[in-house]
Design a protein around this motif. Structure first.
Motif, PDB file in Angstrom:
ATOM      1  N   ASN A 241       0.803  -1.224   0.000  1.00 37.64           N
ATOM      2  CA  ASN A 241       0.000   0.000   0.000  1.00 37.64           C
ATOM      3  C   ASN A 241       0.838   1.278   0.000  1.00 37.64           C
ATOM      4  O   ASN A 241       0.527   2.226  -0.710  1.00 37.64           O
ATOM      5  CB  ASN A 241      -0.950   0.006   1.208  1.00 37.64           C
ATOM      6  CG  ASN A 241      -2.180  -0.865   0.965  1.00 37.64           C
ATOM      7  OD1 ASN A 241      -2.599  -1.036  -0.173  1.00 37.64           O
ATOM      8  ND2 ASN A 241      -2.746  -1.407   2.023  1.00 37.64           N
TER       9      ASN A 241
ATOM     10  N   GLY B 257       2.720   2.715  13.242  1.00 34.57           N
ATOM     11  CA  GLY B 257       2.447   4.156  13.152  1.00 34.57           C
ATOM     12  C   GLY B 257       0.991   4.485  13.442  1.00 34.57           C
ATOM     13  O   GLY B 257       0.687   5.417  14.192  1.00 34.57           O
ATOM     14  N   THR B 258       0.068   3.698  12.855  1.00 35.53           N
ATOM     15  CA  THR B 258      -1.354   3.968  13.086  1.00 35.53           C
ATOM     16  C   THR B 258      -1.691   3.721  14.550  1.00 35.53           C
ATOM     17  O   THR B 258      -2.355   4.543  15.196  1.00 35.53           O
ATOM     18  CB  THR B 258      -2.241   3.047  12.218  1.00 35.53           C
ATOM     19  OG1 THR B 258      -1.710   2.961  10.888  1.00 35.53           O
ATOM     20  CG2 THR B 258      -3.664   3.535  12.163  1.00 35.53           C
TER      21      THR B 258
ATOM     22  N   HIS C  38      -0.593  10.301  12.017  1.00 36.48           N
ATOM     23  CA  HIS C  38      -1.793   9.626  12.526  1.00 36.48           C
ATOM     24  C   HIS C  38      -2.340  10.334  13.767  1.00 36.48           C
ATOM     25  O   HIS C  38      -3.548  10.333  13.993  1.00 36.48           O
ATOM     26  CB  HIS C  38      -1.491   8.162  12.828  1.00 36.48           C
ATOM     27  CG  HIS C  38      -1.374   7.352  11.586  1.00 36.48           C
ATOM     28  ND1 HIS C  38      -2.395   7.239  10.683  1.00 36.48           N
ATOM     29  CD2 HIS C  38      -0.348   6.638  11.061  1.00 36.48           C
ATOM     30  CE1 HIS C  38      -2.027   6.474   9.673  1.00 36.48           C
ATOM     31  NE2 HIS C  38      -0.784   6.115   9.873  1.00 36.48           N
TER      32      HIS C  38
ATOM     33  N   SER D  73      -4.180  -3.059  13.592  1.00 40.26           N
ATOM     34  CA  SER D  73      -3.138  -3.976  13.117  1.00 40.26           C
ATOM     35  C   SER D  73      -1.796  -3.264  13.125  1.00 40.26           C
ATOM     36  O   SER D  73      -1.720  -2.076  12.820  1.00 40.26           O
ATOM     37  CB  SER D  73      -3.446  -4.430  11.682  1.00 40.26           C
ATOM     38  OG  SER D  73      -4.347  -5.500  11.705  1.00 40.26           O
TER      39      SER D  73
ATOM     40  N   HIS E 158      -2.293  -9.322   4.613  1.00 42.67           N
ATOM     41  CA  HIS E 158      -1.242  -8.373   4.271  1.00 42.67           C
ATOM     42  C   HIS E 158      -1.374  -7.060   5.044  1.00 42.67           C
ATOM     43  O   HIS E 158      -2.423  -6.733   5.568  1.00 42.67           O
ATOM     44  CB  HIS E 158      -1.206  -8.137   2.758  1.00 42.67           C
ATOM     45  CG  HIS E 158      -2.262  -7.206   2.257  1.00 42.67           C
ATOM     46  ND1 HIS E 158      -1.993  -5.924   1.855  1.00 42.67           N
ATOM     47  CD2 HIS E 158      -3.592  -7.369   2.119  1.00 42.67           C
ATOM     48  CE1 HIS E 158      -3.117  -5.343   1.494  1.00 42.67           C
ATOM     49  NE2 HIS E 158      -4.095  -6.193   1.630  1.00 42.67           N
TER      50      HIS E 158
ATOM     51  N   GLY F 224       1.726  -2.821  11.438  1.00 36.08           N
ATOM     52  CA  GLY F 224       2.719  -3.011  10.387  1.00 36.08           C
ATOM     53  C   GLY F 224       3.988  -2.358  10.928  1.00 36.08           C
ATOM     54  O   GLY F 224       4.858  -2.998  11.514  1.00 36.08           O
ATOM     55  N   THR F 225       4.048  -1.019  10.759  1.00 32.71           N
ATOM     56  CA  THR F 225       5.104  -0.266  11.449  1.00 32.71           C
ATOM     57  C   THR F 225       4.690   0.063  12.878  1.00 32.71           C
ATOM     58  O   THR F 225       5.520   0.358  13.718  1.00 32.71           O
ATOM     59  CB  THR F 225       5.357   1.082  10.744  1.00 32.71           C
ATOM     60  OG1 THR F 225       4.138   1.844  10.778  1.00 32.71           O
ATOM     61  CG2 THR F 225       5.802   0.884   9.311  1.00 32.71           C
TER      62      THR F 225
ATOM     63  N   PRO G 173      -7.842  -0.479   7.317  1.00 28.67           N
ATOM     64  CA  PRO G 173      -6.786   0.164   6.522  1.00 28.67           C
ATOM     65  C   PRO G 173      -7.007   0.137   5.012  1.00 28.67           C
ATOM     66  O   PRO G 173      -6.576   1.039   4.302  1.00 28.67           O
ATOM     67  CB  PRO G 173      -5.520  -0.630   6.889  1.00 28.67           C
ATOM     68  CG  PRO G 173      -5.831  -1.220   8.235  1.00 28.67           C
ATOM     69  CD  PRO G 173      -7.294  -1.527   8.193  1.00 28.67           C
TER      70      PRO G 173
END
Ligand SMILES: Cc1ncc(COP(=O)(O)O)c(C=O)c1O
Length: 340
Positions: free
Chosen positions: A102, A211-212, A182, A206, A252, A208-209, A327
């Motif tokens: 993304n 960040g959210t 965010h 969720s 993903h 990933g990094t 997301p």
């Protein structure tokens, strides 16, 4: 394949500064970006089906121009780079990043608008639709070993950034504008959109990094200092696991890093974050069920967040609120696999 990323904490120049949700200066510098910039953010927050107990609200991020929450981050990471470069010609501004999908699309669109050189590191199992889209947007795509999560892509990008200073490496796992954007946009929008009644008890996202998860948490704590963050990762590769990635499939957008490595943004919050995991088959079932119930297509990480939010909500009371994020809307391949 190294089993660790010794470099993940090493000093590295990352072109961040405090994120701002005011983009007028950027648009006056680069009017080509106006259409992208004006369509990022301002996404709907909807109440979604629950299993009794708390109400659940989800932020629908596929409404962003390239279809995911990562459009915000692409803009936020590019803005300080462009501001610092100023009005000088852009031919010597080379952008380097890695992505599972993304973020890659969003950065590629921004770079195409400005005719910037972009090197995007993706894993060798990336879907051909992503590779084609990136190439259509003029990105120079490099693929690294698949089956090991994002680590090999991160390592390759770090190596390139170190060996050739002409690259401006955005480094989403370390660039703190990824958290700030965010807090100042996604989180502030949620605060404005939530109903005035009810206690926000949990925030489910969720990782990933991260960040959210962390950025929105900071904003939500302005309304409720006690809001509990819940980090969701795939059961096949949970956050902080000591195991190396196995190469099995997971939904993903989110994953632990394997080998005991913890995402730098999340690690400082380890003692307060509740961890939850969802398997890929369950996430697919969740996508199906949500679409059948509501008519709305949500992606695997969104379905995972919804599943965790529902289960948690059922343990809470009606005056409590669980907030989560959707997301993206899922990939064509996943929807085909599910027979839609
Ligand atoms: C579909 C999807 N879900 C979740 C995430 C996780 O976002 P973050 O990097 O803010 O943790 C991403 C990030 O790329 C994503 O693409």
């Amino acid at each position: 394949m190294e089993s660790r990323i010794p470099d993940i904490d090493a000093p590295l120049r990352v072109p961040g500064d405090s994120a701002s949700n005011r983009w007028e200066d950027l648009i006056s510098l680069h009017p080509e970006l106006e259409s992208f910039v004006s369509s990022v953010g301002g996404t709907p927050l909807i109440q979604v089906p629950d299993e009794g107990g708390a109400r659940i609200f989800a932020k629908c991020e596929w409404h962003n121009p390239c279809g995911s929450v990562k459009d915000r981050v692409a803009l936020a990471m590019m803005a300080p780079v462009l501001r610092r470069h100023g009005a000088r010609p852009l031919d010597d501004l080379w952008i380097l990043e890695y992505s599972g999908g993304n973020l890659a699309r969003a950065i590629a669109v921004v770079c195409e608008e400005l005719n910037l050189r972009l090197r995007m590191i993706v894993h060798s199992g990336a879907p051909s639709s992503l590779l084609d889209a990136l190439k259509d947007h003029g990105a120079d795509v490099e693929q690294v070993l698949t089956g090991y999560g994002l680590l090999p892509a991160i390592l390759r990008a770090v190596e390139l950034a170190r060996s050739d200073p002409r690259w401006t490496f955005l480094y989403q796992h370390r660039n703190t504008v990824n958290i700030d954007i965010h807090e100042t946009t996604t989180g502030v929008e949620i605060l404005d959109q939530l109903p005035a009644d009810g206690r926000v008890s949990h925030w489910v996202a969720s990782i990933g990094t991260g960040g959210t998860l962390i950025g929105v948490l900071r904003a939500l704590r302005r309304r409720s200092a006690t809001v509990v963050p819940v980090g969701v990762t795939p059961a096949e590769l949970p956050y902080g696991t000591d195991e190396p990635p196995t190469g099995s499939e997971w939904y993903h957008g989110a994953n632990g890093m394997g080998n005991g490595i913890r995402q730098p943004f999340v690690r400082p919050y380890d003692s307060e974050i509740q961890q939850a995991t969802v398997s890929y088959p369950d996430a697919l079932r969740g996508m199906n069920e949500f679409r059948r119930l509501t008519g709305i297509a949500i992606g695997g990480s969104a379905a995972a967040n919804w599943i965790v939010a529902k289960h948690l909500g059922a343990t809470l009371t009606e005056d409590e609120i669980v907030v989560t994020v959707f997301p993206d809307a899922g990939t064509d391949q996943e929807w085909q696999r599910l027979g839609w």
